[in-house]
Design an enzyme around this catalytic site. Structure first.
Site, PDB file in Angstrom:
ATOM      1  CE  LYS A  52      -3.839  -2.472   2.042  1.00  0.00           C
ATOM      2  NZ  LYS A  52      -4.597  -2.885   3.230  1.00  0.00           N
ATOM      3  CD  GLN A  96      -3.525  -4.574   6.384  1.00  0.00           C
ATOM      4  OE1 GLN A  96      -3.351  -3.613   5.646  1.00  0.00           O
ATOM      5  NE2 GLN A  96      -4.207  -5.633   6.007  1.00  0.00           N
ATOM      6  CG  ASP A 119      -9.685   0.044   4.453  1.00  0.00           C
ATOM      7  OD1 ASP A 119      -9.457  -0.191   3.254  1.00  0.00           O
ATOM      8  OD2 ASP A 119      -8.982  -0.388   5.384  1.00  0.00           O
TER       9      ASP A 119
END
Ligand code: NDP
Length: 286
Positions: A52, A96, A119
């Site tokens: 990422k 994460q 997200d």
């Protein structure tokens, strides 16, 4: 033989558009910033996080990594989220998953400002998606929708079968297809006669996590197949949830694994971060 839906090529095209968008925004004095928070030392999570960060660098997005030890308390993580929510250099926050046992992931995701929810997992953004007014969409399902769009298929009136009902893939992708006027069936582990459901589908979206469980001969001639599943078999081989070779004989278009949905997920994270930064910039000038 069906047409391959090339996730790598589609991702490259969209990343080039994102890079151009970042350049335009930077010229106004705002550099999009993503905070990536990793708790613990799960090797797979470390790989995802570094992918990422590299993807951010490649398109000119600033990324800041926060690596916390596995024994971090929930309160400490919530304090960091609060700090990032108030940091003007940061427009997107990604925590994460999975998180260590002592931390309630739902509480953490709810603590992220919905305005920085790169997200798309915050209940506010999930709710907006459910009422057909999405702001930040979860990255994997959003990537699936972009791939479907690239095939040129109009979903209106089509029978879409989604296999899997997780909050991160199955449910949101079903809502997105509904929003595009498809007739959507969501299947899961309690569904009776999955084969019959899949056989009726114009579009099959598989998000289960079981190697090749959807058999090639279940696929209707001319259907479009999107395989989100990533399953490791043996030492090195990755396969999807769909029996690829047999399904490709019947489908009009199908995604490979790897090289299908995978590259789209990070691409849509970059997209959401740029969007968050653009909104920040327009609020700042309003
Ligand atoms: P989850 O484990 O959260 O959900 C799996 C879903 O599959 C559940 O809804 C479950 O049903 C359903 N299911 C399990 N067994 C069956 C069965 N026999 N028949 C029908 N449905 C079944 O997985 P995720 O949604 O997180 O991920 C799905 C797959 O996608 C995984 O392989 C994952 O690695 C991959 N993935 C890939 C990404 C990418 O970027 N390419 C990103 C995210 C995920 P029930 O709810 O009843 O238990």
């Amino acid at each position: 033989m069906s047409k391959l839906i090339d996730g790598k090529a589609i991702a490259a095209k969209i990343r080039a558009e994102i890079a151009a968008g970042v350049t335009t925004l930077r010229a106004t004095g705002v550099t999009p910033g993503l905070a990536v928070v990793l708790v613990g030392d799960d090797p797979a999570s470390q790989v995802y996080v570094s992918m990422k960060e590299k993807a951010c660098r490649d398109v000119g997005i600033f990324s800041d990594e926060y690596k916390l030890p596995a024994e971090t308390s929930e309160a400490e993580l919530l304090a960091l989220i609060d700090q990032l929510n108030h940091d003007p250099k940061i427009h997107g926050i990604l925590v994460q998953l999975p998180l260590p046992k002592q931390i309630d992931a739902d509480k953490v995701l709810e603590a992220i400002s919905p305005l920085k929810d790169a997200d798309g997992f915050h209940p506010y953004n999930v709710g907006r998606l459910a009422i057909g007014k999405p702001t930040f969409r979860p990255c994997t399902p959003y990537g699936v929708m972009v791939m479907l769009q690239e095939t040129g298929l109009d979903l209106a009136g089509k029978e879409v079968v989604v296999v899997g009902r997780s909050n991160i893939v199955g449910k949101p992708v079903a809502l997105m297809c509904l929003q595009q006027n498809a007739t959507v069936t969501i299947c899961h582990s309690k569904t009776r006669d999955l084969a019959a459901k899949v056989r009726a589908a114009d579009v099959v979206i598989a998000a289960v996590g079981r190697p090749e469980m959807i058999k090639g001969d279940w696929i209707k001639e001319g259907a479009v197949v999107i395989d989100v599943g990533v399953n490791r078999v043996g030492e090195k081989k990755l396969v999807g949830d769909v029996e690829f070779a047999a399904a490709a004989e019947r489908a009009a278009a199908i995604t490979p694994v790897p090289g299908g949905v995978g590259p789209m997920t990070i691409t849509m994270l970059l997209y959401n971060t740029l969007e968050a930064a653009k909104r920040f910039a327009s609020r700042a000038t309003a």
